[in-house]
Scaffold this active site. Structure first.
Site, PDB file in Angstrom:
ATOM      1  N   ASP A  53      12.889 -17.058 -43.044  1.00 57.66           N
ATOM      2  CA  ASP A  53      11.553 -16.771 -42.507  1.00 57.66           C
ATOM      3  C   ASP A  53      11.477 -15.396 -41.843  1.00 57.66           C
ATOM      4  O   ASP A  53      10.454 -15.024 -41.272  1.00 57.66           O
ATOM      5  CB  ASP A  53      11.127 -17.855 -41.520  1.00 57.66           C
ATOM      6  N   GLY A  54      12.563 -14.626 -41.909  1.00 60.84           N
ATOM      7  CA  GLY A  54      12.562 -13.274 -41.357  1.00 60.84           C
ATOM      8  C   GLY A  54      13.233 -13.141 -40.011  1.00 60.84           C
ATOM      9  O   GLY A  54      13.471 -12.022 -39.537  1.00 60.84           O
ATOM     10  N   GLU A  55      13.537 -14.243 -39.323  1.00 68.30           N
ATOM     11  CA  GLU A  55      14.220 -14.150 -38.038  1.00 68.30           C
ATOM     12  C   GLU A  55      15.574 -13.454 -38.199  1.00 68.30           C
ATOM     13  O   GLU A  55      16.238 -13.596 -39.239  1.00 68.30           O
ATOM     14  CB  GLU A  55      14.449 -15.543 -37.443  1.00 68.30           C
ATOM     15  N   HIS A 146       9.354  12.330 -27.663  1.00 67.17           N
ATOM     16  CA  HIS A 146       8.090  13.007 -27.937  1.00 67.17           C
ATOM     17  C   HIS A 146       7.573  13.723 -26.690  1.00 67.17           C
ATOM     18  O   HIS A 146       7.027  14.832 -26.780  1.00 67.17           O
ATOM     19  CB  HIS A 146       7.070  11.998 -28.448  1.00 67.17           C
ATOM     20  N   LYS A 210      -4.585  23.246 -32.508  1.00 64.76           N
ATOM     21  CA  LYS A 210      -4.757  22.133 -33.442  1.00 64.76           C
ATOM     22  C   LYS A 210      -5.860  21.201 -32.957  1.00 64.76           C
ATOM     23  O   LYS A 210      -5.922  20.845 -31.791  1.00 64.76           O
ATOM     24  CB  LYS A 210      -3.434  21.355 -33.570  1.00 64.76           C
ATOM     25  N   ARG A 212      -7.670  17.408 -33.622  1.00 64.30           N
ATOM     26  CA  ARG A 212      -7.439  16.100 -34.245  1.00 64.30           C
ATOM     27  C   ARG A 212      -8.736  15.297 -34.162  1.00 64.30           C
ATOM     28  O   ARG A 212      -9.012  14.608 -33.181  1.00 64.30           O
ATOM     29  CB  ARG A 212      -6.297  15.366 -33.539  1.00 64.30           C
ATOM     30  N   ASP A 236       8.907  21.399 -34.037  1.00 62.00           N
ATOM     31  CA  ASP A 236       8.253  20.189 -33.549  1.00 62.00           C
ATOM     32  C   ASP A 236       9.328  19.129 -33.348  1.00 62.00           C
ATOM     33  O   ASP A 236      10.449  19.271 -33.848  1.00 62.00           O
ATOM     34  CB  ASP A 236       7.195  19.701 -34.545  1.00 62.00           C
ATOM     35  N   GLY A 243       1.061  16.525 -42.202  1.00 63.56           N
ATOM     36  CA  GLY A 243      -0.240  17.179 -42.238  1.00 63.56           C
ATOM     37  C   GLY A 243      -0.308  18.383 -41.307  1.00 63.56           C
ATOM     38  O   GLY A 243      -0.763  19.467 -41.702  1.00 63.56           O
ATOM     39  N   THR A 244       0.148  18.215 -40.070  1.00 59.68           N
ATOM     40  CA  THR A 244       0.114  19.301 -39.088  1.00 59.68           C
ATOM     41  C   THR A 244       0.940  20.488 -39.555  1.00 59.68           C
ATOM     42  O   THR A 244       0.473  21.637 -39.566  1.00 59.68           O
ATOM     43  CB  THR A 244       0.645  18.804 -37.731  1.00 59.68           C
TER      44      THR A 244
END
Length: 336
Positions: A53-55, A146, A210, A212, A236, A243-244
């Site tokens: 079941d994915g567990e 980030h 930029k 967005r 970055d 895209g950026t």
């Protein structure tokens, strides 16, 4: 489909009490093996598999009672699966009486959701920090978050390291004339990161304004700084849909840039990213292996560097209670 991965039983390192105990989840086993090779140790034996079941099921196959454990598991795609797997691994080590548990997270998923930009949004980067702490992690070793503020989301120790030395060394090896170089930030938010690269490379900076207007879609509008006739080095922390980066490279070329190089730590490469990079006016896109990619799946203009030695150094220093920040010369910079 997520397959079962069983790490074989291997001989322990020389000192069974004080050696580094390195383990890995299934998100990037190749990186974990590189780190183990660098440290002269082995990836510890574990069974990690999924029920029908994915567990997720985790079992540690040797005693780690009283040991310092390091778990390598970037939170890359599939993010939720890899996050849950890390949490279960931490719980397994906690219940096996590990002395300390360091979650080595080269790529911290959900890092972009670090604040509310409009009403009724979740701050998921904080939620992930809480989950890791509750699961039983003693410390987190992360690379190129980030935003630096994510460190403050934790109530446990966080060591934040950077791929800057590896990327800078590679760029210096390209033998580009320093007088022609300019470091470019793809947006206002990355200006501090770009300024750090510019200091290491001894060149000026430029910033792209930029906009967005839509979710996960950016438009490069204007350039602050001089790029005409220059070799632009754009930095970055990650490349997601590209895209950026691709729009910014096109803008730089329209403004007279001689060539465009891109450097990023995390090659997320979602959706159309690879196709965009193939057609973008980018001489070379330099990324690291925090996220696993096979060489044959990447465009010819993408160069992947290994951050295993840097992570290995950080793990060794944490284990030996030595300074991690001195890897990047921060103490020297603070004294100046």
């Amino acid at each position: 489909m997520v397959l079962e991965m069983t790490y074989p039983q291997l001989e322990r390192a020389v000192n069974p009490t004080h050696d580094i105990r390195l383990f890995a989840g299934r998100s990037n086993p190749a990186l974990a093996q590189e780190i183990a090779d660098y440290l002269g140790t082995t990836v510890g034996p574990m069974v990690i598999k999924n029920f029908a079941d994915g567990e997720i099921y985790v079992q540690v196959k040797e005693s780690i009672r009283g040991d310092d454990v390091f778990i390598v598991q970037p939170l890359c795609n599939p993010v939720n699966e890899n996050l849950m797997e890390l949490l279960i691994m931490i719980d397994a080590f906690k219940r096996a009486s590990a002395k300390t548990i360091t979650a080595v997270i080269p790529y911290y998923g959900y890092a972009r959701q670090d604040r509310k930009t409009s009403g009724r949004e979740a701050i998921t980067a904080k939620l992930v920090a809480d989950l890791l702490t509750t699961a039983g992690a003693s410390r987190v070793l992360a690379m190129d978050l980030h935003t630096g503020q994510i460190q403050g989301f934790f109530n446990i120790l966080v060591d934040h390291i950077f791929a800057t030395p590896i990327i800078v060394d590679y760029i210096k090896g390209l033998n580009i004339n320093p007088d022609e170089m300019v470091c470019v930030s793809p947006d206002m938010g990355g200006a501090n990161r770009t300024r750090h690269f510019a200091k290491k490379l001894d060149c000026p900076i430029a910033i792209i304004d930029k906009r967005r207007d839509k979710h996960n879609e950016a438009i490069a509008a204007h350039i602050i700084g001089d790029v005409e006739g220059k070799i632009c080095l754009m930095f970055d922390d990650m490349i997601d849909t590209a895209g950026t980066i691709c729009e910014a490279s096109k803008l730089l070329k329209r403004k007279g840039a001689k060539a465009v190089y891109v450097g990023a730590t995390h090659a997320v490469f979602s959706g159309p990213a690879i196709e965009r990079l193939k057609s973008a006016p980018i001489e070379e896109c330099i990324v690291t292996n925090t996220i696993p990619w096979k060489k044959e799946d990447l465009p010819d203009n993408v160069k992947q560097l290994s951050i295993a030695p840097l992570l290995g150094q950080a793990i060794s220093r944490i284990h030996d209670d030595e300074s991690v920040s001195s890897l990047f010369g921060f103490e020297k910079e603070m004294k100046v």
